[in-house]
Scaffold this active site. Structure first.
Site, short mmCIF file in Angstrom:
data_model
loop_
_atom_site.label_atom_id
_atom_site.label_comp_id
_atom_site.label_asym_id
_atom_site.label_seq_id
_atom_site.Cartn_x
_atom_site.Cartn_y
_atom_site.Cartn_z
N GLU A 259 -47.01 1.83 52.41
CA GLU A 259 -46.58 2.86 53.37
C GLU A 259 -45.18 2.55 53.89
O GLU A 259 -44.37 3.44 54.12
CB GLU A 259 -47.56 2.96 54.55
CG GLU A 259 -48.95 3.40 54.16
CD GLU A 259 -48.96 4.67 53.32
OE1 GLU A 259 -48.31 5.66 53.70
OE2 GLU A 259 -49.60 4.65 52.25
N TRP A 262 -42.84 3.72 51.35
CA TRP A 262 -42.63 5.19 51.47
C TRP A 262 -41.54 5.47 52.50
O TRP A 262 -40.72 6.37 52.36
CB TRP A 262 -43.92 5.89 51.92
CG TRP A 262 -44.82 6.34 50.80
CD1 TRP A 262 -46.00 5.77 50.45
CD2 TRP A 262 -44.63 7.46 49.92
NE1 TRP A 262 -46.55 6.47 49.39
CE2 TRP A 262 -45.73 7.51 49.05
CE3 TRP A 262 -43.63 8.44 49.78
CZ2 TRP A 262 -45.87 8.48 48.07
CZ3 TRP A 262 -43.76 9.40 48.79
CH2 TRP A 262 -44.87 9.41 47.95
N TRP A 290 -42.55 33.61 51.97
CA TRP A 290 -43.44 33.20 53.07
C TRP A 290 -43.85 34.43 53.88
O TRP A 290 -43.03 35.32 54.11
CB TRP A 290 -42.71 32.20 53.99
CG TRP A 290 -42.23 30.97 53.27
CD1 TRP A 290 -40.94 30.63 52.99
CD2 TRP A 290 -43.04 29.91 52.74
NE1 TRP A 290 -40.89 29.42 52.32
CE2 TRP A 290 -42.16 28.96 52.15
CE3 TRP A 290 -44.42 29.64 52.69
CZ2 TRP A 290 -42.61 27.79 51.53
CZ3 TRP A 290 -44.87 28.48 52.08
CH2 TRP A 290 -43.98 27.57 51.51
N ASN A 325 -52.25 10.27 60.01
CA ASN A 325 -51.59 10.69 58.76
C ASN A 325 -52.44 11.62 57.91
O ASN A 325 -51.95 12.63 57.40
CB ASN A 325 -51.19 9.46 57.94
CG ASN A 325 -50.50 9.86 56.66
OD1 ASN A 325 -49.46 10.50 56.69
ND2 ASN A 325 -51.09 9.53 55.52
N TRP A 343 -42.64 25.98 55.48
CA TRP A 343 -42.82 24.59 55.92
C TRP A 343 -41.82 24.21 57.01
O TRP A 343 -42.09 23.35 57.85
CB TRP A 343 -42.72 23.62 54.73
CG TRP A 343 -41.43 23.68 53.95
CD1 TRP A 343 -41.17 24.46 52.87
CD2 TRP A 343 -40.21 22.95 54.19
NE1 TRP A 343 -39.88 24.26 52.41
CE2 TRP A 343 -39.28 23.32 53.21
CE3 TRP A 343 -39.84 21.99 55.13
CZ2 TRP A 343 -37.98 22.79 53.15
CZ3 TRP A 343 -38.55 21.46 55.07
CH2 TRP A 343 -37.64 21.87 54.09
N TRP A 366 -43.50 16.99 55.09
CA TRP A 366 -43.65 18.46 55.02
C TRP A 366 -43.36 18.98 53.62
O TRP A 366 -44.07 19.84 53.11
CB TRP A 366 -42.75 19.15 56.07
CG TRP A 366 -43.49 19.22 57.36
CD1 TRP A 366 -43.41 18.35 58.41
CD2 TRP A 366 -44.51 20.17 57.70
NE1 TRP A 366 -44.31 18.71 59.39
CE2 TRP A 366 -44.99 19.82 58.98
CE3 TRP A 366 -45.07 21.27 57.06
CZ2 TRP A 366 -46.00 20.55 59.62
CZ3 TRP A 366 -46.07 21.99 57.70
CH2 TRP A 366 -46.53 21.63 58.96
C1 LIG Z 1 -46.38 16.37 57.49
C2 LIG Z 1 -46.09 14.92 57.83
C3 LIG Z 1 -45.14 14.61 58.79
C4 LIG Z 1 -44.84 13.28 59.10
N1 LIG Z 1 -43.88 13.01 60.05
C5 LIG Z 1 -43.57 11.72 60.33
C6 LIG Z 1 -42.56 11.41 61.28
O1 LIG Z 1 -41.90 12.29 61.85
N2 LIG Z 1 -42.32 10.10 61.56
C7 LIG Z 1 -43.00 9.10 60.93
O2 LIG Z 1 -42.74 7.92 61.22
N3 LIG Z 1 -43.93 9.36 60.00
C8 LIG Z 1 -44.25 10.63 59.69
N4 LIG Z 1 -45.23 10.89 58.77
C9 LIG Z 1 -45.85 9.77 58.04
C10 LIG Z 1 -47.14 9.21 58.68
O3 LIG Z 1 -48.04 10.24 58.98
C11 LIG Z 1 -46.88 8.40 59.95
O4 LIG Z 1 -45.87 7.45 59.72
C12 LIG Z 1 -48.14 7.65 60.39
O5 LIG Z 1 -49.19 8.54 60.62
C13 LIG Z 1 -47.85 6.86 61.66
O6 LIG Z 1 -49.00 6.18 62.05
P1 LIG Z 1 -49.06 4.60 62.00
O7 LIG Z 1 -47.88 4.02 62.72
O8 LIG Z 1 -50.42 4.19 62.49
O9 LIG Z 1 -48.88 4.34 60.47
P2 LIG Z 1 -49.44 3.23 59.46
O10 LIG Z 1 -50.39 3.92 58.57
O11 LIG Z 1 -49.89 2.00 60.15
O12 LIG Z 1 -48.15 2.90 58.56
C14 LIG Z 1 -47.18 1.93 58.98
C15 LIG Z 1 -45.81 2.55 59.06
O13 LIG Z 1 -45.38 2.97 57.78
C16 LIG Z 1 -44.58 4.14 57.91
N5 LIG Z 1 -45.24 5.23 57.17
C17 LIG Z 1 -46.56 5.39 57.00
N6 LIG Z 1 -46.80 6.45 56.21
C18 LIG Z 1 -45.59 6.97 55.90
C19 LIG Z 1 -45.18 8.07 55.11
N7 LIG Z 1 -46.05 8.86 54.46
N8 LIG Z 1 -43.85 8.33 55.02
C20 LIG Z 1 -42.95 7.54 55.65
N9 LIG Z 1 -43.29 6.48 56.41
C21 LIG Z 1 -44.59 6.20 56.52
C22 LIG Z 1 -44.51 4.47 59.39
O14 LIG Z 1 -43.32 3.90 59.90
C23 LIG Z 1 -45.75 3.78 59.93
O15 LIG Z 1 -45.66 3.43 61.28
C24 LIG Z 1 -45.53 12.23 58.43
C25 LIG Z 1 -46.49 12.56 57.46
C26 LIG Z 1 -46.78 13.88 57.17
C27 LIG Z 1 -47.82 14.20 56.14
#
Ligand SMILES: Cc1cc2nc3c(=O)[nH]c(=O)nc-3n(C[C@H](O)[C@H](O)[C@H](O)COP(=O)(O)OP(=O)(O)OC[C@H]3O[C@@H](n4cnc5c(N)ncnc54)[C@H](O)[C@@H]3O)c2cc1C
Length: 440
Positions: A259, A262, A290, A325, A343, A366
């Site tokens: 993650e 990513w 849309w 997420n 979107w 998105w």
């Molecule tokens: C539509 C959509 C919008 C999102 N918008 C954001 C946003 O604005 N900011 C954001 O930080 N994340 C975003 N995410 C990614 C992800 O949902 C969040 O990072 C995550 O839910 C944060 O929770 P956590 O800190 O417990 O993550 P954990 O699951 O513990 O992951 C650890 C860290 O990895 C990073 N991470 C995790 N998943 C992703 C991912 N798919 N893409 C990029 N980084 C990731 C984040 O920094 C996160 O804190 C988005 C995902 C989707 C599907």
């Protein structure tokens, strides 16, 4: 008396004193360093809601930085205004040897930094910038032909083959803290001075228990569990270090590391393909007609679609500024595919509400859900919000928490029928992609 020569370290997405790349380089030189933070009025003026949890989060982080600097006998210089005008004031008041800061990859930030650099250089002041918020930036991880990756899996392989202890080593900033200028503290602007009001922000903890990360691969998809780190807002504003976070991931869980990769990937995409900020990564997807039904959009925003997992997610977002997420993926897919709403509308709503809002990750998420992104869900894969509920919230704990009226007669009827919406989405996308192909 002669004005002493100083350097400036400009904090932005790196609101911490430890393991901070640019700060480390500034302090190591041996010229006293003034730590600076600017509340950028160009950014703040764009926020329509004067109760903004992020502004309050930043405000708290700045107060905490200032307190730590005060304990070191120094202070945090805090300004409010346009960065270029602030630097123009500062060079009149101080003899500045150099300005240090960390890279920011968002298009607005890149333009701002180019303008500041140009201005400082005109006054013979170097502007030194460093990588700090990601492990690999810009073109550090590329395909063998030097072009940027646009698919995650090969990018990840290359990332993992390249990373070593050098890239994740912490900067020992604390060794050089005697280099901060010694100054009594100055009063900091209040939220009111900045034009904002207190919110109901509940600041998430800065650390995560190792047990959560150790089980992450098994628990991360279940929104009712405390199965993810909740560190996103801290990574967003740099109140924790990405290098220390990756060290933890390497020790405890490869799925969690994935993650974090990513996160690097989406920053790299935004840097190389800045058009994604306003348009589809794959231009064919800009042909989708849309429907943009405003009434449907209002139901989605409020969490009243009649689909419990979608509604629970939107209500969690509205109340807390966070959404799990798995649920982000479901609500985003629902908006684009079930409701055929652009979107960008959903992206903007998330941008206004998410505490962890980050342009690169949000846009990536998105465009993934809409199918328009670089490595996105195929257009014909339409999540069933009910099947997702059965799979990831089997005991309905998450849904019951956020949608207490679910299963009662007070709960909304579904805004659209799933099977009808699924077929309509596939047909609409297919027609748009064919039209694009034919017009090329
Ligand atoms: C539509 C959509 C919008 C999102 N918008 C954001 C946003 O604005 N900011 C954001 O930080 N994340 C975003 N995410 C990614 C992800 O949902 C969040 O990072 C995550 O839910 C944060 O929770 P956590 O800190 O417990 O993550 P954990 O699951 O513990 O992951 C650890 C860290 O990895 C990073 N991470 C995790 N998943 C992703 C991912 N798919 N893409 C990029 N980084 C990731 C984040 O920094 C996160 O804190 C988005 C995902 C989707 C599907």
């Amino acid at each position: 008396m002669d004005t002493p020569i100083v350097s400036i370290f400009w904090f932005r997405r790196d609101l911490r004193l430890t393991d901070n790349a640019g700060l480390y380089h500034a302090l190591k030189v041996g010229i006293p360093v003034i730590p600076l933070f600017i509340y950028d009025s160009d950014i703040l003026e764009q926020l329509s809601d004067r109760e903004d949890r992020r502004v309050q989060f930043i405000h708290q982080a700045i107060e905490s930085l200032a307190e730590s600097l005060q304990l070191l006998g120094s202070y945090l210089l805090v300004k409010h205004g346009k960065p270029l005008e602030i630097f123009s004031q500062l060079i009149q008041e101080k003899k500045i040897a150099a300005v240090y800061t960390n890279h920011d990859y968002e298009p607005y930030a890149q333009q701002r930094d180019a303008a500041v650099e140009h201005y400082l250089n005109k006054h013979a002041i170097p502007f030194h910038t460093y990588k700090d918020q990601v492990i690999f930036e810009k073109s550090e991880i590329t395909k063998p032909d030097g072009k940027p990756y646009t698919v995650f899996t090969p990018y990840k392989k290359r990332w993992l083959n390249t990373v070593n202890s050098f890239y994740v080593k912490s900067y020992p900033t604390e060794k050089y803290t005697s280099q901060f200028v010694t100054m009594p503290p100055e009063p900091l602007p209040t939220l009111k001075d900045l034009g904002f009001r207190e919110t109901d922000l509940r600041t998430p903890g800065k650390s995560v228990t190792e047990k959560i990360i150790a089980h992450y691969d098994k628990t991360r998809d279940y929104p009712a569990l405390a199965g993810t780190s909740r560190l996103s807002v801290h990574l967003r504003f740099g109140t924790i270090s990405i290098r220390q976070t990756v060290q933890l991931a390497q020790k405890l869980n490869v799925t969690w590391l994935n993650e974090l990769i990513w996160r690097d990937f989406y920053h790299m995409i935004l840097y190389h393909f800045p058009h994604v900020e306003s348009g589809a990564f794959k231009p064919a997807y800009d042909y989708i007609p849309w429907q943009n039904n405003e009434n449907h959009f209002a139901h989605w925003c409020a969490g009243n679609t009649g689909y419990p997992l979608v509604d629970a997610g939107m209500r969690e977002l509205n109340v807390t500024g966070f959404m799990h997420n798995r649920v982000r993926m479901v609500v985003a897919s629902f908006l684009c595919k079930h409701l055929l709403i652009d979107w960008r509308w959903g992206e903007a709503y998330f941008a206004a509400k998410l505490l962890d809002y980050d342009l690169a990750a949000n846009n990536g998420g998105w465009q993934w859900a809409a199918g328009s992104g670089c490595d996105a869900a195929p257009y014909f894969r339409v999540f069933s919000p009910l099947a997702q509920l059965q799979k990831f919230d089997k005991q309905y704990l998450y849904v019951k928490k956020w949608v207490p009226e679910w299963e009662s007669s007070n709960y909304s009827k579904p805004l659209v029928d799933h099977e009808f919406a699924r077929k309509r989405a596939i047909n609409t996308y297919k027609a748009a992609l064919t039209e694009y192909k034919n017009n090329k």
